[in-house]
Design a protein around this motif. Structure first.
Motif, PDB file in Angstrom:
ATOM      1  N   PHE A 116      72.909   6.049  -6.410  1.00 18.76           N
ATOM      2  CA  PHE A 116      71.214   6.272  -7.153  1.00 18.76           C
ATOM      3  C   PHE A 116      71.521   6.148  -8.383  1.00 18.76           C
ATOM      4  N   ARG A 117      70.409   4.951  -8.868  1.00 19.35           N
ATOM      5  CA  ARG A 117      70.427   4.983 -10.174  1.00 19.35           C
ATOM      6  C   ARG A 117      68.624   4.785 -10.558  1.00 19.35           C
ATOM      7  N   PRO A 118      68.442   5.972 -10.998  1.00 22.73           N
ATOM      8  CA  PRO A 118      67.257   5.727 -12.267  1.00 22.73           C
ATOM      9  C   PRO A 118      66.580   4.675 -12.732  1.00 22.73           C
ATOM     10  N   LEU A 119      65.214   4.440 -12.349  1.00 18.90           N
ATOM     11  CA  LEU A 119      64.507   3.317 -12.833  1.00 18.90           C
ATOM     12  C   LEU A 119      64.336   3.592 -14.452  1.00 18.90           C
ATOM     13  N   HIS A 120      63.832   2.394 -15.594  1.00 25.02           N
ATOM     14  CA  HIS A 120      64.014   1.970 -16.386  1.00 25.02           C
ATOM     15  C   HIS A 120      63.869   3.565 -17.647  1.00 25.02           C
ATOM     16  N   ASP A 121      63.461   4.233 -18.438  1.00 29.45           N
ATOM     17  CA  ASP A 121      64.276   5.473 -18.968  1.00 29.45           C
ATOM     18  C   ASP A 121      64.391   6.894 -18.707  1.00 29.45           C
ATOM     19  N   ARG A 122      64.987   6.644 -17.466  1.00 24.92           N
ATOM     20  CA  ARG A 122      64.486   7.449 -16.871  1.00 24.92           C
ATOM     21  C   ARG A 122      66.154   8.490 -16.869  1.00 24.92           C
ATOM     22  N   VAL A 123      66.600   9.718 -16.684  1.00 23.72           N
ATOM     23  CA  VAL A 123      68.435   9.606 -16.608  1.00 23.72           C
ATOM     24  C   VAL A 123      68.714  11.098 -15.647  1.00 23.72           C
TER      25      VAL A 123
ATOM     26  N   GLU B 232      67.884  32.859 -17.434  1.00 20.79           N
ATOM     27  CA  GLU B 232      66.677  32.041 -16.925  1.00 20.79           C
ATOM     28  C   GLU B 232      68.097  30.035 -17.051  1.00 20.79           C
ATOM     29  N   LYS B 233      66.793  29.371 -16.409  1.00 14.51           N
ATOM     30  CA  LYS B 233      67.219  28.024 -15.689  1.00 14.51           C
ATOM     31  C   LYS B 233      68.484  27.675 -17.582  1.00 14.51           C
ATOM     32  N   PRO B 234      69.290  26.898 -17.425  1.00 11.57           N
ATOM     33  CA  PRO B 234      69.850  26.632 -18.927  1.00 11.57           C
ATOM     34  C   PRO B 234      68.971  25.478 -19.012  1.00 11.57           C
ATOM     35  N   GLN B 235      69.079  25.336 -20.190  1.00 11.23           N
ATOM     36  CA  GLN B 235      68.236  23.803 -20.619  1.00 11.23           C
ATOM     37  C   GLN B 235      69.922  22.732 -21.058  1.00 11.23           C
ATOM     38  N   GLU B 236      70.491  23.277 -20.697  1.00 13.81           N
ATOM     39  CA  GLU B 236      72.049  21.865 -21.301  1.00 13.81           C
ATOM     40  C   GLU B 236      72.241  21.612 -19.799  1.00 13.81           C
ATOM     41  N   GLY B 237      72.561  19.927 -20.057  1.00 13.81           N
ATOM     42  CA  GLY B 237      72.873  19.435 -19.057  1.00 13.81           C
ATOM     43  C   GLY B 237      74.132  18.808 -18.863  1.00 13.81           C
ATOM     44  N   GLU B 238      74.515  17.678 -17.914  1.00 15.21           N
ATOM     45  CA  GLU B 238      75.262  16.308 -18.375  1.00 15.21           C
ATOM     46  C   GLU B 238      75.239  14.941 -17.420  1.00 15.21           C
ATOM     47  N   VAL B 239      74.603  14.621 -18.454  1.00 13.26           N
ATOM     48  CA  VAL B 239      74.406  12.824 -17.689  1.00 13.26           C
ATOM     49  C   VAL B 239      75.104  12.840 -16.778  1.00 13.26           C
ATOM     50  N   VAL B 240      74.548  12.162 -15.596  1.00 17.93           N
ATOM     51  CA  VAL B 240      75.355  11.909 -14.553  1.00 17.93           C
ATOM     52  C   VAL B 240      74.787  10.303 -14.460  1.00 17.93           C
ATOM     53  N   SER B 241      73.429   9.727 -14.321  1.00 18.99           N
ATOM     54  CA  SER B 241      73.317   8.372 -14.814  1.00 18.99           C
ATOM     55  C   SER B 241      72.154   8.084 -15.475  1.00 18.99           C
ATOM     56  N   VAL B 242      71.892   6.674 -15.835  1.00 21.82           N
ATOM     57  CA  VAL B 242      71.205   6.162 -16.200  1.00 21.82           C
ATOM     58  C   VAL B 242      70.253   5.578 -16.346  1.00 21.82           C
ATOM     59  N   GLY B 243      69.460   4.559 -16.320  1.00 21.02           N
ATOM     60  CA  GLY B 243      68.347   3.361 -15.946  1.00 21.02           C
ATOM     61  C   GLY B 243      68.598   2.326 -17.237  1.00 21.02           C
ATOM     62  N   ALA B 244      68.420   1.312 -16.835  1.00 18.72           N
ATOM     63  CA  ALA B 244      69.155   0.410 -17.192  1.00 18.72           C
ATOM     64  C   ALA B 244      67.746  -0.043 -18.939  1.00 18.72           C
ATOM     65  N   GLY B 245      66.772   0.473 -19.023  1.00 18.34           N
ATOM     66  CA  GLY B 245      65.591   1.254 -20.225  1.00 18.34           C
ATOM     67  C   GLY B 245      64.984   1.219 -20.397  1.00 18.34           C
ATOM     68  N   THR B 246      64.208   0.603 -22.078  1.00 10.08           N
ATOM     69  CA  THR B 246      62.656   0.476 -21.825  1.00 10.08           C
ATOM     70  C   THR B 246      62.801  -0.685 -22.101  1.00 10.08           C
ATOM     71  N   ILE B 247      61.905  -1.274 -21.571  1.00  7.85           N
ATOM     72  CA  ILE B 247      61.447  -3.335 -21.771  1.00  7.85           C
ATOM     73  C   ILE B 247      60.009  -2.757 -23.597  1.00  7.85           C
ATOM     74  N   ASN B 248      60.529  -3.844 -24.824  1.00 10.56           N
ATOM     75  CA  ASN B 248      59.690  -3.875 -25.698  1.00 10.56           C
ATOM     76  C   ASN B 248      58.048  -5.004 -25.332  1.00 10.56           C
TER      77      ASN B 248
ATOM     78  N   LEU C 258      69.176   2.460 -23.272  1.00  9.75           N
ATOM     79  CA  LEU C 258      68.912   3.945 -23.684  1.00  9.75           C
ATOM     80  C   LEU C 258      70.560   4.405 -24.361  1.00  9.75           C
ATOM     81  N   ASP C 259      70.060   4.916 -25.329  1.00  9.64           N
ATOM     82  CA  ASP C 259      70.899   6.242 -26.377  1.00  9.64           C
ATOM     83  C   ASP C 259      71.674   7.149 -25.510  1.00  9.64           C
ATOM     84  N   VAL C 260      71.586   7.656 -24.189  1.00 10.27           N
ATOM     85  CA  VAL C 260      72.661   8.529 -23.791  1.00 10.27           C
ATOM     86  C   VAL C 260      73.334   7.503 -22.884  1.00 10.27           C
ATOM     87  N   LYS C 261      74.792   8.537 -22.372  1.00 10.13           N
ATOM     88  CA  LYS C 261      75.058   7.175 -21.415  1.00 10.13           C
ATOM     89  C   LYS C 261      75.701   8.544 -20.442  1.00 10.13           C
ATOM     90  N   ALA C 262      76.296   8.206 -19.372  1.00  7.79           N
ATOM     91  CA  ALA C 262      76.767   8.998 -17.656  1.00  7.79           C
ATOM     92  C   ALA C 262      77.741   9.722 -18.445  1.00  7.79           C
TER      93      ALA C 262
END
Length: 114
Positions: A13-20, A43-59, A67-71
């Motif tokens: 599974f790989r998110p599309l565009h700017d999704r994480v 409460e549900k935690p607001q902290e997480g670990e990035v599993v995978s990221v999309g390729a990025g946004t198109i300018n 993206l600035d974040v990585k797995a």
């Protein structure tokens, strides 16, 4: 054969565009004073670990901006951010990079050492 198919779904599974894709990191179940917090009061935690990221946004020029974040990054996100999904029986979140408030730097290394 069914378990293999489920495993491939999650791993491929790989998110599309700017999704994480994010795995929530559960909060401590005790307060500093040692009081145990029941699941219904947490409460549900607001902290997480990035599993995978999309390729990025198109300018405007058609170039992909990564993206600035990585797995593997530990992140903080808004309380109502993302869409909950279940992959291989694990509850994960898919959110846009703009829903992420920041990266917790140096946290994952400190947690592993502890």
């Amino acid at each position: 054969m069914q378990p293999e198919a489920q495993e491939r779904t999650h791993m491929n599974f790989r998110p599309l565009h700017d999704r994480v894709l994010v795995r929530r990191i559960e909060a401590e179940e005790k307060t500093r004073g040692g009081i145990i917090i029941p699941d219904t009061a947490k409460e549900k935690p607001q902290e997480g670990e990035v599993v995978s990221v999309g390729a990025g946004t198109i300018n405007e020029k058609g170039e992909v901006r990564p993206l600035d974040v990585k797995a593997g990054d530990r992140i903080l996100f808004g309380k109502w951010s993302g869409t909950e999904v279940k992959l291989d029986g694990e509850e994960l979140l898919i959110m846009k990079e703009s829903d992420i408030m920041g990266i917790l730097e140096g946290v994952s290394a400190a947690k592993k050492a502890a």
